[in-house]
Write an enzyme that holds these catalytic residues in place. Structure first.
Site, PDB file in Angstrom:
ATOM      1  N   TYR A   1      29.687  47.672  20.425  1.00 53.20           N
ATOM      2  CA  TYR A   1      30.919  48.423  20.112  1.00 53.20           C
ATOM      3  C   TYR A   1      32.102  47.478  19.912  1.00 53.20           C
ATOM      4  O   TYR A   1      32.086  46.332  20.360  1.00 53.20           O
ATOM      5  CB  TYR A   1      31.228  49.462  21.192  1.00 53.20           C
ATOM      6  CG  TYR A   1      31.224  48.980  22.628  1.00 53.20           C
ATOM      7  CD1 TYR A   1      32.370  48.482  23.226  1.00 53.20           C
ATOM      8  CD2 TYR A   1      30.065  49.056  23.402  1.00 53.20           C
ATOM      9  CE1 TYR A   1      32.369  48.070  24.549  1.00 53.20           C
ATOM     10  CE2 TYR A   1      30.051  48.644  24.729  1.00 53.20           C
ATOM     11  CZ  TYR A   1      31.211  48.144  25.297  1.00 53.20           C
ATOM     12  OH  TYR A   1      31.197  47.738  26.604  1.00 53.20           O
TER      13      TYR A   1
ATOM     14  N   ASP B   1      31.213  49.239  43.544  1.00 57.91           N
ATOM     15  CA  ASP B   1      29.966  48.486  43.666  1.00 57.91           C
ATOM     16  C   ASP B   1      29.677  48.065  45.108  1.00 57.91           C
ATOM     17  O   ASP B   1      28.533  47.757  45.438  1.00 57.91           O
ATOM     18  CB  ASP B   1      30.017  47.224  42.788  1.00 57.91           C
ATOM     19  CG  ASP B   1      29.605  47.501  41.354  1.00 57.91           C
ATOM     20  OD1 ASP B   1      29.521  48.686  40.977  1.00 57.91           O
ATOM     21  OD2 ASP B   1      29.386  46.525  40.594  1.00 57.91           O
TER      22      ASP B   1
ATOM     23  N   LEU C   1      37.793  36.917  51.913  1.00 56.37           N
ATOM     24  CA  LEU C   1      37.543  37.484  53.241  1.00 56.37           C
ATOM     25  C   LEU C   1      36.260  36.886  53.812  1.00 56.37           C
ATOM     26  O   LEU C   1      35.214  36.899  53.162  1.00 56.37           O
ATOM     27  CB  LEU C   1      37.394  39.003  53.139  1.00 56.37           C
ATOM     28  CG  LEU C   1      37.153  39.711  54.472  1.00 56.37           C
ATOM     29  CD1 LEU C   1      38.443  39.789  55.282  1.00 56.37           C
ATOM     30  CD2 LEU C   1      36.586  41.102  54.259  1.00 56.37           C
TER      31      LEU C   1
ATOM     32  N   ARG D   1      37.056  44.199  28.452  1.00 55.07           N
ATOM     33  CA  ARG D   1      37.194  44.366  29.895  1.00 55.07           C
ATOM     34  C   ARG D   1      38.371  43.555  30.456  1.00 55.07           C
ATOM     35  O   ARG D   1      39.097  44.020  31.340  1.00 55.07           O
ATOM     36  CB  ARG D   1      35.880  43.904  30.541  1.00 55.07           C
ATOM     37  CG  ARG D   1      35.751  44.261  31.962  1.00 55.07           C
ATOM     38  CD  ARG D   1      34.570  43.539  32.589  1.00 55.07           C
ATOM     39  NE  ARG D   1      34.638  43.740  34.004  1.00 55.07           N
ATOM     40  CZ  ARG D   1      34.009  44.700  34.660  1.00 55.07           C
ATOM     41  NH1 ARG D   1      33.204  45.498  34.025  1.00 55.07           N
ATOM     42  NH2 ARG D   1      34.163  44.849  35.951  1.00 55.07           N
TER      43      ARG D   1
ATOM     44  N   ALA E   1      33.761  53.099  36.132  1.00 55.56           N
ATOM     45  CA  ALA E   1      34.306  54.467  36.138  1.00 55.56           C
ATOM     46  C   ALA E   1      34.107  55.114  37.509  1.00 55.56           C
ATOM     47  O   ALA E   1      35.011  55.764  38.057  1.00 55.56           O
ATOM     48  CB  ALA E   1      33.622  55.295  35.051  1.00 55.56           C
TER      49      ALA E   1
ATOM     50  N   GLY F   1      38.120  48.793  40.611  1.00 63.28           N
ATOM     51  CA  GLY F   1      38.171  49.796  41.679  1.00 63.28           C
ATOM     52  C   GLY F   1      39.290  49.527  42.669  1.00 63.28           C
ATOM     53  O   GLY F   1      40.058  50.430  43.031  1.00 63.28           O
TER      54      GLY F   1
ATOM     55  N   HIS G   1      33.224  50.602  28.357  1.00 67.62           N
ATOM     56  CA  HIS G   1      33.546  51.958  27.896  1.00 67.62           C
ATOM     57  C   HIS G   1      34.523  52.569  28.891  1.00 67.62           C
ATOM     58  O   HIS G   1      34.351  52.418  30.107  1.00 67.62           O
ATOM     59  CB  HIS G   1      32.311  52.856  27.917  1.00 67.62           C
ATOM     60  CG  HIS G   1      31.216  52.450  26.980  1.00 67.62           C
ATOM     61  ND1 HIS G   1      30.842  53.219  25.900  1.00 67.62           N
ATOM     62  CD2 HIS G   1      30.396  51.376  26.973  1.00 67.62           C
ATOM     63  CE1 HIS G   1      29.834  52.643  25.271  1.00 67.62           C
ATOM     64  NE2 HIS G   1      29.542  51.523  25.907  1.00 67.62           N
TER      65      HIS G   1
ATOM     66  N   GLN H   1      39.673  37.158  46.259  1.00 65.30           N
ATOM     67  CA  GLN H   1      39.191  35.787  46.465  1.00 65.30           C
ATOM     68  C   GLN H   1      39.505  34.844  45.306  1.00 65.30           C
ATOM     69  O   GLN H   1      39.687  33.645  45.500  1.00 65.30           O
ATOM     70  CB  GLN H   1      37.688  35.793  46.720  1.00 65.30           C
ATOM     71  CG  GLN H   1      36.841  36.254  45.538  1.00 65.30           C
ATOM     72  CD  GLN H   1      35.344  36.235  45.816  1.00 65.30           C
ATOM     73  OE1 GLN H   1      34.921  35.887  46.899  1.00 65.30           O
ATOM     74  NE2 GLN H   1      34.544  36.636  44.841  1.00 65.30           N
TER      75      GLN H   1
END
Ligand code: FAD
Length: 386
Positions: free
Chosen positions: A218, A297, A133, A111, A311, A18, A50, A38
């Site tokens: 997968y 998240d 942080l 990933r 996503a 993100g 995915h 970090q």
């Protein structure tokens, strides 16, 4: 008083998928964005992901679509199978159908490879490692970030992309640990050649289901030479001081006793298995305050059962960049309100379906997820949002 700055300084805390997407998209819109991460660096941790057409359209904008296409596996279908006898209970067309219907490809990838591709796209000097942080001071006219190594940085806008245990969230809303859902995920990546002796023909992308658990499986490479499984299994307790623990084939055999021989073959194929807690939070009352705003998240952690957590973080990043561009960073509070108004409903819906773990168990129409284009979706006014 010095000269007013023309380009606002945007600090992004956290270089997960993100945060990096936010940096790339904001820089593309002409903003000055710096990432503070970090970790001392990143390695290829054993996990797949995915990447649906909704994300591929964003990677197209960043210029990474061809590299992703070359990197990932291209399944023709998402199959759902009955855990005990292997009967197909849903067959969701992907492949060429996804390109035609949703406007981009559906991929499954490693990933770590996806993350590295994103990291490599960040210009030198814009990603600072070893910057944990620990302190935030919103002075009204700008924000001071304090890091564990004793250094500080100043910014006009701060984006909290620092994940489920977000320090930015804590600063805005107080200390509250995420909720352990009572479910864990086992993960293993291994060479597909380890399955050769089993004699079975494995699906490129399949979820094995039974009443209270599942296994998603997968390929994670274009050559389909690496295979991955990730489970959802109930487990009453989790020691929250641990991010993950090692698991074992014995534990997997016990958890999936009675499952089809293909699932047993998957368990036999790999002894290096990790186990992760699945964490959640209820939808947050606010996503921004003053010069601080959150994405991914940090503001809506979810169970991974729709394979849409990252996503949603990447879509958030794209919508935030769109709103800052449309409104202007000088009026960041209006831009943040517009951003939240255009993300809250979709992110909360995905959070809910992920929680319920019903996604693609039956032959449902996934177009509300895959067909979405964050750049062309009509903008909702903040007053009309939930
Ligand atoms: P993160 O990826 O958590 O990144 C946060 C970053 O911030 C990290 O790099 C961290 O080191 C850094 N950070 C944290 N605190 C600080 C601090 N104080 N200072 C500086 N830096 C800090 N999603 C999908 O889309 N598809 C899938 O197939 C999928 N499968 C999943 C399977 C499992 C088992 C799990 C658990 C999740 C899965 N997800 C999937 C969800 C996805 O992993 C997350 O939703 C996604 O990683 C969130 O991205 P993010 O950038 O918001 O946060």
């Amino acid at each position: 008083m010095g000269q007013p700055r023309t380009a606002p300084r945007i600090a992004i805390v956290g270089a997960g998928l993100g945060g990096i997407a936010a940096a790339l998209l904001l820089r593309q819109e002409g903003f000055d964005a710096t990432l503070y991460e970090q970790a001392p660096g990143f390695s290829r941790l054993g996990a797949g992901i995915h990447v649906g057409p909704n994300v591929m359209k964003i990677l197209r904008r960043i210029g990474l679509e061809p590299a992703m296409e070359a990197m990932g596996s291209h399944p023709d279908y998402w199959h759902s199978r009955n855990g005990s006898d292997g009967a197909v209970i849903a067959e969701i067309p992907l492949g060429e159908y996804a390109r035609r219907t949703y406007g981009a490809a559906y991929l499954t990838v490693h990933r770590g490879d996806f993350h590295q591709l994103m990291v490599d796209a960040v210009p030198a000097g814009s990603l600072c490692y070893d910057k944990r942080l620990t302190r935030i001071e919103d002075l009204g006219h700008d924000v001071v970030l304090g890091f564990a190594d004793g250094t500080t940085a100043e910014a006009d806008i701060v984006i909290g992309a620092d994940g489920v245990n977000s320090v930015i969230r804590e600063h805005m809303l107080g200390t509250e640990a995420p909720r352990y859902t009572g479910w864990v995920a086992h993960r293993a990546v291994f060479p597909a050649s380890a399955l050769a002796r089993s004699g079975h023909r494995f699906d490129p992308c399949v979820k094995w289901w039974s009443e209270d658990r599942h296994m998603m499986v997968y390929y994670v490479t274009e050559a389909q030479d690496e295979y991955y499984y990730v489970t959802g299994v109930p487990q009453a307790e989790w020691d929250m001081s641990k991010a993950w623990v090692q698991s074992s084939q014995e534990e997997m055999r016990e958890a999936f006793a009675g499952y089809h021989p293909m699932v047993q073959a998957l368990i036999d194929a790999c002894s290096d298995i990790t186990k992760w807690p699945l964490l959640e939070r209820d939808p947050l009352p606010l996503w921004s305050r003053g010069r601080l705003v959150m994405l991914g998240d940090a503001c809506h952690p979810m169970k991974p059962h729709m394979a849409q957590g990252a996503a949603m973080a990447i879509e958030d990043a794209a919508m935030l960049a769109r709103c800052l561009k449309a409104v202007g960073a000088g009026d960041h509070e209006t831009a943040f309100a517009l951003y939240r108004a255009n993300r809250i409903e979709r992110a909360s819906r995905v959070q809910k379906v992920s929680h319920d773990n019903t996604w693609l168990r039956d032959n449902e129409d996934p177009s509300w997820v895959f067909g979405y284009d964050v750049f062309s979706a009509p903008l909702v006014e903040p007053s009309r949002a939930a």
